[in-house]
Design a protein around this motif. Structure first.
Motif, mmCIF file in Angstrom:
data_model
loop_
_atom_site.group_PDB
_atom_site.id
_atom_site.type_symbol
_atom_site.label_atom_id
_atom_site.label_comp_id
_atom_site.label_asym_id
_atom_site.label_seq_id
_atom_site.Cartn_x
_atom_site.Cartn_y
_atom_site.Cartn_z
ATOM 1 N N ALA A 16 0.830 -1.207 0.000
ATOM 2 C CA ALA A 16 0.000 0.000 0.000
ATOM 3 C C ALA A 16 0.863 1.255 0.000
ATOM 4 O O ALA A 16 0.544 2.244 -0.668
ATOM 5 N N VAL A 17 1.963 1.208 0.731
ATOM 6 C CA VAL A 17 2.860 2.360 0.797
ATOM 7 C C VAL A 17 3.522 2.584 -0.560
ATOM 8 O O VAL A 17 3.641 3.710 -1.047
ATOM 9 N N LEU A 18 3.966 1.504 -1.192
ATOM 10 C CA LEU A 18 4.599 1.613 -2.500
ATOM 11 C C LEU A 18 3.615 2.125 -3.544
ATOM 12 O O LEU A 18 3.967 2.936 -4.406
ATOM 13 N N LEU A 19 2.379 1.649 -3.479
ATOM 14 C CA LEU A 19 1.363 2.113 -4.428
ATOM 15 C C LEU A 19 1.083 3.597 -4.237
ATOM 16 O O LEU A 19 0.890 4.339 -5.208
ATOM 17 N N ALA A 20 1.066 4.031 -2.974
ATOM 18 C CA ALA A 20 0.849 5.450 -2.696
ATOM 19 C C ALA A 20 1.978 6.286 -3.290
ATOM 20 O O ALA A 20 1.752 7.363 -3.842
ATOM 21 N N ALA A 21 3.203 5.763 -3.188
ATOM 22 C CA ALA A 21 4.348 6.483 -3.745
ATOM 23 C C ALA A 21 4.252 6.560 -5.256
ATOM 24 O O ALA A 21 4.566 7.597 -5.861
ATOM 25 N N LEU A 22 3.854 5.468 -5.883
ATOM 26 C CA LEU A 22 3.698 5.464 -7.330
ATOM 27 C C LEU A 22 2.616 6.442 -7.764
ATOM 28 O O LEU A 22 2.736 7.118 -8.789
ATOM 29 N N THR A 23 1.530 6.514 -6.990
ATOM 30 C CA THR A 23 0.458 7.463 -7.287
ATOM 31 C C THR A 23 0.967 8.882 -7.203
ATOM 32 O O THR A 23 0.688 9.726 -8.066
ATOM 33 N N LEU A 24 1.745 9.164 -6.139
ATOM 34 C CA LEU A 24 2.305 10.501 -5.982
ATOM 35 C C LEU A 24 3.241 10.833 -7.134
ATOM 36 O O LEU A 24 3.221 11.940 -7.678
ATOM 37 N N SER A 25 4.058 9.841 -7.525
ATOM 38 C CA SER A 25 4.975 10.046 -8.639
ATOM 39 C C SER A 25 4.204 10.361 -9.917
ATOM 40 O O SER A 25 4.592 11.230 -10.698
ATOM 41 N N GLY A 26 3.086 9.648 -10.124
ATOM 42 C CA GLY A 26 2.262 9.904 -11.296
ATOM 43 C C GLY A 26 1.665 11.291 -11.280
ATOM 44 O O GLY A 26 1.592 11.963 -12.315
ATOM 45 N N ARG A 27 1.264 11.740 -10.106
ATOM 46 C CA ARG A 27 0.711 13.090 -9.991
ATOM 47 C C ARG A 27 1.773 14.138 -10.301
ATOM 48 O O ARG A 27 1.502 15.144 -10.957
ATOM 49 N N GLN A 28 2.990 13.897 -9.806
ATOM 50 C CA GLN A 28 4.077 14.832 -10.079
ATOM 51 C C GLN A 28 4.351 14.902 -11.577
ATOM 52 O O GLN A 28 4.539 15.986 -12.141
ATOM 53 N N SER A 29 4.390 13.738 -12.225
ATOM 54 C CA SER A 29 4.642 13.694 -13.658
ATOM 55 C C SER A 29 3.568 14.461 -14.418
ATOM 56 O O SER A 29 3.865 15.218 -15.351
ATOM 57 N N ALA A 30 2.314 14.258 -14.007
ATOM 58 C CA ALA A 30 1.208 14.971 -14.663
ATOM 59 C C ALA A 30 1.335 16.471 -14.431
ATOM 60 O O ALA A 30 1.078 17.277 -15.344
ATOM 61 N N TYR A 31 1.751 16.846 -13.229
ATOM 62 C CA TYR A 31 1.930 18.266 -12.907
ATOM 63 C C TYR A 31 3.004 18.884 -13.800
ATOM 64 O O TYR A 31 2.808 19.971 -14.366
ATOM 65 N N TYR A 32 4.128 18.183 -13.950
ATOM 66 C CA TYR A 32 5.209 18.699 -14.798
ATOM 67 C C TYR A 32 4.744 18.822 -16.245
ATOM 68 O O TYR A 32 5.106 19.774 -16.952
ATOM 69 N N ASP A 33 3.935 17.858 -16.715
ATOM 70 C CA ASP A 33 3.422 17.907 -18.086
ATOM 71 C C ASP A 33 2.539 19.132 -18.295
ATOM 72 O O ASP A 33 2.643 19.817 -19.320
ATOM 73 N N VAL A 34 1.668 19.390 -17.334
ATOM 74 C CA VAL A 34 0.768 20.545 -17.434
ATOM 75 C C VAL A 34 1.576 21.840 -17.439
ATOM 76 O O VAL A 34 1.314 22.749 -18.239
ATOM 77 N N MET A 35 2.572 21.929 -16.561
ATOM 78 C CA MET A 35 3.400 23.136 -16.491
ATOM 79 C C MET A 35 4.189 23.320 -17.783
ATOM 80 O O MET A 35 4.356 24.448 -18.255
ATOM 81 N N GLU A 36 4.654 22.209 -18.352
ATOM 82 C CA GLU A 36 5.400 22.268 -19.616
ATOM 83 C C GLU A 36 4.524 22.851 -20.720
ATOM 84 O O GLU A 36 4.978 23.687 -21.513
ATOM 85 N N GLN A 37 3.272 22.432 -20.754
ATOM 86 C CA GLN A 37 2.341 22.934 -21.765
ATOM 87 C C GLN A 37 2.069 24.420 -21.573
ATOM 88 O O GLN A 37 1.760 25.142 -22.535
ATOM 89 N N ALA A 38 2.203 24.871 -20.331
ATOM 90 C CA ALA A 38 1.991 26.293 -20.036
ATOM 91 C C ALA A 38 3.264 27.109 -20.225
ATOM 92 O O ALA A 38 3.288 28.317 -19.976
ATOM 93 N N GLY A 39 4.330 26.446 -20.673
ATOM 94 C CA GLY A 39 5.582 27.156 -20.934
ATOM 95 C C GLY A 39 6.519 27.240 -19.751
ATOM 96 O O GLY A 39 7.516 27.969 -19.799
ATOM 97 N N VAL A 40 6.198 26.499 -18.674
ATOM 98 C CA VAL A 40 7.061 26.487 -17.483
ATOM 99 C C VAL A 40 7.783 25.148 -17.454
ATOM 100 O O VAL A 40 7.163 24.103 -17.240
ATOM 101 N N HIS A 41 9.076 25.162 -17.687
ATOM 102 C CA HIS A 41 9.842 23.930 -17.814
ATOM 103 C C HIS A 41 10.382 23.456 -16.461
ATOM 104 O O HIS A 41 10.408 24.213 -15.480
ATOM 105 N N LYS A 42 10.809 22.205 -16.426
ATOM 106 C CA LYS A 42 11.328 21.625 -15.176
ATOM 107 C C LYS A 42 12.500 22.435 -14.642
ATOM 108 O O LYS A 42 12.677 22.558 -13.433
ATOM 109 N N ARG A 43 13.304 22.963 -15.535
ATOM 110 C CA ARG A 43 14.436 23.801 -15.121
ATOM 111 C C ARG A 43 13.954 25.006 -14.328
ATOM 112 O O ARG A 43 14.558 25.393 -13.316
ATOM 113 N N ASP A 44 12.857 25.617 -14.801
ATOM 114 C CA ASP A 44 12.292 26.774 -14.107
ATOM 115 C C ASP A 44 11.731 26.373 -12.748
ATOM 116 O O ASP A 44 11.896 27.089 -11.749
#
Length: 224
Positions: A16-44
């Motif tokens: 359950a703990v590992l699955l929660a971590a994977l879920t969080l990782s997926g949310r982070q990835s989705a967040y970075y994708d959305v920011m990238e589309q808005a012109g805010v890159h991971k470097r920023d």
């Protein structure tokens, strides 16, 4: 998935703990994708998070310094003022604990986006057709990783100085709570010197970390 050294998984971690971590990782990835589309890159995002961590470290430095001044003043208060002094020390301990937690949270956020940035950067090297560009980008990646590693080490060294200070502060607050008398003042007098040494170390490491953060931020700024 980037995990800070304070949350790395041990063998046999609950599913359950590992699955929660994977879920969080997926949310982070989705967040970075959305920011990238808005012109805010991971470097920023990384630069912004380093700035936030630097500011949190500065506030923690100021808070622990303020708490020490309170401890130094308490040993001279009359016994009739000990209850008030206890309340002040308890508040300082709680503020210091909150400041330390904010620093750790900011460092975790840095590690998350840095790992995503470096993975992306490394993966994109093979997309170059121009080998000169590829070599230059690879050198920049390694230089950025090195500066990042130096900064992160400094942050963790500063972070590691806070728990011992918080433990000492908590012990003193607890002792004062249960002994609102002259004996408590005598005990605190004996502890102030050790606390001064611990907080001096904390502040030295914190300032070194802040300096490393500033260097990293300057290095991430686009060239004019």
């Amino acid at each position: 998935m980037a995990l800070s050294r304070h949350t790395r998984w041990k063998a046999g971690a609950p599913v359950a703990v590992l699955l929660a971590a994977l879920t969080l990782s997926g949310r982070q990835s989705a967040y970075y994708d959305v920011m990238e589309q808005a012109g805010v890159h991971k470097r920023d995002i990384l630069s912004d998070r380093v700035i936030a961590a630097r500011d949190a470290q500065q506030k923690a430095d100021e808070q622990f310094s303020s708490a020490l001044e309170r401890y130094q003043s308490v040993v001279t208060v009359p016994e009739s003022r000990l209850l008030h002094a206890y309340s002040d020390l308890e508040s300082d301990y709680e503020r210091s604990q909150a400041a330390a937690e904010r620093v750790s949270q900011r460092i975790d956020a840095i590690e998350s986006v840095a790992q995503a940035l470096f993975n992306e950067w490394e993966g994109e090297l093979d997309q170059y057709q121009n080998q000169a560009y590829r070599r230059q980008s690879e050198r920049e990646l390694e230089q950025t990783r090195q500066r990042y590693g130096e900064m992160l080490d400094a942050m963790h060294r500063a972070e590691d100085t806070m728990p011992p200070v918080l433990t000492a502060m908590h012990d003193n607050v607890l002792f004062l709570k249960h002994n609102l008398n002259a004996r408590a003042i005598g005990a605190l007098k004996g502890e102030v010197s050790q606390l001064e040494t611990q907080i001096a170390t904390l502040r030295r490491e914190m300032q070194a970390s802040i300096e490393r953060s500033n260097r990293f931020i300057d290095g991430m700024a686009p060239a004019n």
